[in-house]
Write a protein that holds these residues in place. Structure first.
Motif, PDB file in Angstrom:
ATOM      1  N   ALA A  66       0.757  -1.126  -0.104  1.00 35.55           N
ATOM      2  CA  ALA A  66       0.029   0.008  -0.162  1.00 35.55           C
ATOM      3  C   ALA A  66       0.950   1.425  -0.077  1.00 35.55           C
ATOM      4  O   ALA A  66       2.116   1.376   0.551  1.00 35.55           O
ATOM      5  CB  ALA A  66      -1.039   0.057   1.105  1.00 35.55           C
ATOM      6  N   THR A  67       0.485   2.291  -0.597  1.00 37.89           N
ATOM      7  CA  THR A  67       1.248   3.468  -0.612  1.00 37.89           C
ATOM      8  C   THR A  67       1.618   4.168   0.601  1.00 37.89           C
ATOM      9  O   THR A  67       2.694   4.392   0.706  1.00 37.89           O
ATOM     10  CB  THR A  67       0.211   4.750  -1.318  1.00 37.89           C
ATOM     11  N   PHE A 201      -5.433   6.352  -0.360  1.00 35.93           N
ATOM     12  CA  PHE A 201      -5.124   5.396   0.769  1.00 35.93           C
ATOM     13  C   PHE A 201      -5.929   4.189   0.459  1.00 35.93           C
ATOM     14  O   PHE A 201      -5.634   3.029   0.537  1.00 35.93           O
ATOM     15  CB  PHE A 201      -5.071   6.055   2.035  1.00 35.93           C
ATOM     16  N   PHE A 202      -7.203   4.360   0.575  1.00 36.19           N
ATOM     17  CA  PHE A 202      -8.204   3.279   0.284  1.00 36.19           C
ATOM     18  C   PHE A 202      -8.087   2.801  -1.106  1.00 36.19           C
ATOM     19  O   PHE A 202      -7.943   1.483  -1.097  1.00 36.19           O
ATOM     20  CB  PHE A 202      -9.780   3.837   0.372  1.00 36.19           C
ATOM     21  N   GLY A 206      -6.896  -0.878  -1.025  1.00 38.54           N
ATOM     22  CA  GLY A 206      -7.802  -2.132  -1.665  1.00 38.54           C
ATOM     23  C   GLY A 206      -7.299  -2.777  -2.917  1.00 38.54           C
ATOM     24  O   GLY A 206      -7.667  -4.021  -3.158  1.00 38.54           O
ATOM     25  N   GLY A 207      -6.208  -2.237  -3.817  1.00 35.53           N
ATOM     26  CA  GLY A 207      -5.561  -2.922  -4.746  1.00 35.53           C
ATOM     27  C   GLY A 207      -4.713  -4.187  -3.877  1.00 35.53           C
ATOM     28  O   GLY A 207      -4.717  -5.142  -4.629  1.00 35.53           O
ATOM     29  N   VAL A 208      -4.204  -3.934  -2.834  1.00 33.98           N
ATOM     30  CA  VAL A 208      -3.477  -5.003  -2.232  1.00 33.98           C
ATOM     31  C   VAL A 208      -4.765  -6.146  -1.665  1.00 33.98           C
ATOM     32  O   VAL A 208      -4.293  -7.228  -1.742  1.00 33.98           O
ATOM     33  CB  VAL A 208      -2.571  -4.405  -0.692  1.00 33.98           C
ATOM     34  N   LEU A 292     -12.052   1.968   7.218  1.00 35.67           N
ATOM     35  CA  LEU A 292     -11.036   1.256   6.636  1.00 35.67           C
ATOM     36  C   LEU A 292      -9.801   2.090   6.488  1.00 35.67           C
ATOM     37  O   LEU A 292      -8.564   1.544   6.896  1.00 35.67           O
ATOM     38  CB  LEU A 292     -11.449   0.466   5.325  1.00 35.67           C
ATOM     39  N   SER A 293      -9.878   3.222   5.953  1.00 37.19           N
ATOM     40  CA  SER A 293      -8.786   4.034   5.847  1.00 37.19           C
ATOM     41  C   SER A 293      -7.904   4.259   6.916  1.00 37.19           C
ATOM     42  O   SER A 293      -7.045   4.514   7.287  1.00 37.19           O
ATOM     43  CB  SER A 293      -9.080   5.313   5.060  1.00 37.19           C
TER      44      SER A 293
END
Length: 409
Positions: A66-67, A201-202, A206-208, A292-293
């Motif tokens: 994640a970033t 960030f989400f 979310g991609g991860v 979530l964020s």
């Protein structure tokens, strides 16, 4: 078909980012006071969030991290801590607005006092975060949120003078009795609503969660290029409804019922019910995103185990952070603060926090150690730099304009 379902993350991010409580309120307020003369800000915001969300998604797909996790590692704990504090404070304020927004939307459907709905809304958000898989969560909330297209339908059913409506898109100075300072205050509010920090960030986290890899870069671009522009179009439709019905009457939006009044006039009870469903889904989806964020950013900064792809027992501190964030949001709402006012302040403070969010994203996306050959190209870097200048200007002007205009009063 698989690619179509993959776009659900972009749809959820668009609905929870562009079409959260902040955007619903801000666009309706702007439409009722300025018509469509600030629609250009939405377009600018759409392009900006597409640029940075694409970077953030690419970082997640290439590095499988994640970033925010990389920001702390790449820029050090001090910069990471400043980013964490600013983004978490704004995310918490936004989460408070979203829980209040769910309650206000449910009040429209039931006539039950919103304060009674607030703990129910927070509990429902927690249950979904605790028990529902990420993919199910994003697909259901995203698809239900699509019913907000009812605002666009209402624009056509209202039968406006299309020539006048199109002419009002010109970025003119403040109309009528509105001052130039108020005009630019709401321009910054719209910009902040479009580029709220939690979105990137989400999106990357979310991609991860979805286990994106380099093979999914096309999917990340598709998510960005469909999800965010779609949210922008519906944002303008919300402003158009207010401009057509409320602006001529001199009605300034200060309640959720006023936001949906044009829809009720255009399509009656059926269309109103559809739009209320969309508002509940949009605010609920945004509450999921912001909760979530809050867990993502705290956990990634401290190196805790995180993610819905892990069982709660294996990511206990991640889930505990989200519970605490929801309780803090309820505590703020328990003071009887107006959720609409919280929403308006949240988008302005989002603008203030933007530099601390987007500069690190640009730095990481240009680091070959993490990105290899997938670092930003010249065009992306040019756009990113231009937007950093815009973000800095908006950040510096937000608080002075809030004071001068008394928060747009």
């Amino acid at each position: 078909m698989k690619r179509l379902f993959a776009v659900a993350l972009g749809i959820l991010t668009a609905i929870g980012g562009f079409l959260d409580a902040g955007d619903l309120v801000t666009n309706a307020v702007v439409g009722s006071r300025f018509g469509l003369s600030l629609a250009w800000v939405v377009v600018v915001g759409v392009v900006g969030i597409c640029v940075f969300a694409n970077m953030s998604g690419r970082v997640a797909a290439v590095s499988s991290r994640a970033t925010f996790e990389i920001i702390r590692e790449r820029l050090g704990p001090r910069v990471g801590a400043a980013n964490l504090l600013a983004s978490f404070a704004v995310t918490l304020l936004t989460l408070t607005a979203e829980v209040g927004g769910i309650a206000l939307a449910l009040q429209l459907a039931s006539s039950v006092e919103p304060r009674l709905w607030m703990p129910v809304a927070a509990l429902a958000v927690w249950l979904v975060l605790w028990r529902v898989k990420f993919k199910v969560m994003e697909n259901v909330t995203g698809l239900l949120g699509l019913t907000l297209v009812g605002f666009a339908v209402a624009v056509f059913l209202l039968g406006p003078d299309w020539g006048d409506l199109t002419a009002s898109l010109a970025p003119t100075s403040a109309p009528g009795s509105e001052s130039v300072a108020v005009y630019w205050y709401f321009a910054i509010a719209l910009f902040g609503a479009a580029m709220t920090p939690y979105e990137v960030f989400f999106f990357s986290s979310g991609g991860v969660e979805e286990r994106w890899t380099v093979k999914d870069l096309a999917t990340t671009r598709l998510n960005v290029l469909i999800g965010f522009p779609f949210g922008g179009i519906l944002s303008i439709a919300i402003a158009a409804c207010a401009a057509i019905v409320l602006l001529p009457l001199g009605v300034q939006v200060d309640s959720m019922s006023q936001i949906v009044l044009p829809v009720a006039l255009a399509g009656g009870t059926l269309l109103l019910a559809v739009v209320i469903l969309g508002i509940v889904a949009a605010t609920f989806g945004a509450a999921l995103e912001t909760a979530l964020s809050s867990g993502y950013t705290i956990s990634q900064y401290f190196g805790w185990s995180w993610g819905k792809f892990r069982r709660p027992a294996r990511a206990a501190r991640f889930h505990l952070t989200m519970i605490i964030a929801l309780l803090l949001a309820l505590g703020i709402l328990a003071t009887n603060v107006d959720p609409i006012a919280v929403t308006e302040y949240s988008v302005v403070f989002s603008a203030v926090a933007l530099p601390l969010t987007y500069l690190p994203v640009l730095v990481v996306a240009n680091d070959p150690e993490y990105m290899g050959k997938h670092v930003n190209g010249r065009v992306t870097n040019l756009l990113g730099t231009v937007y950093l200048v815009l973000i800095l200007v908006a950040s510096l002007a937000a608080i002075p304009l809030m004071i001068i205009t008394e928060a747009g009063a």
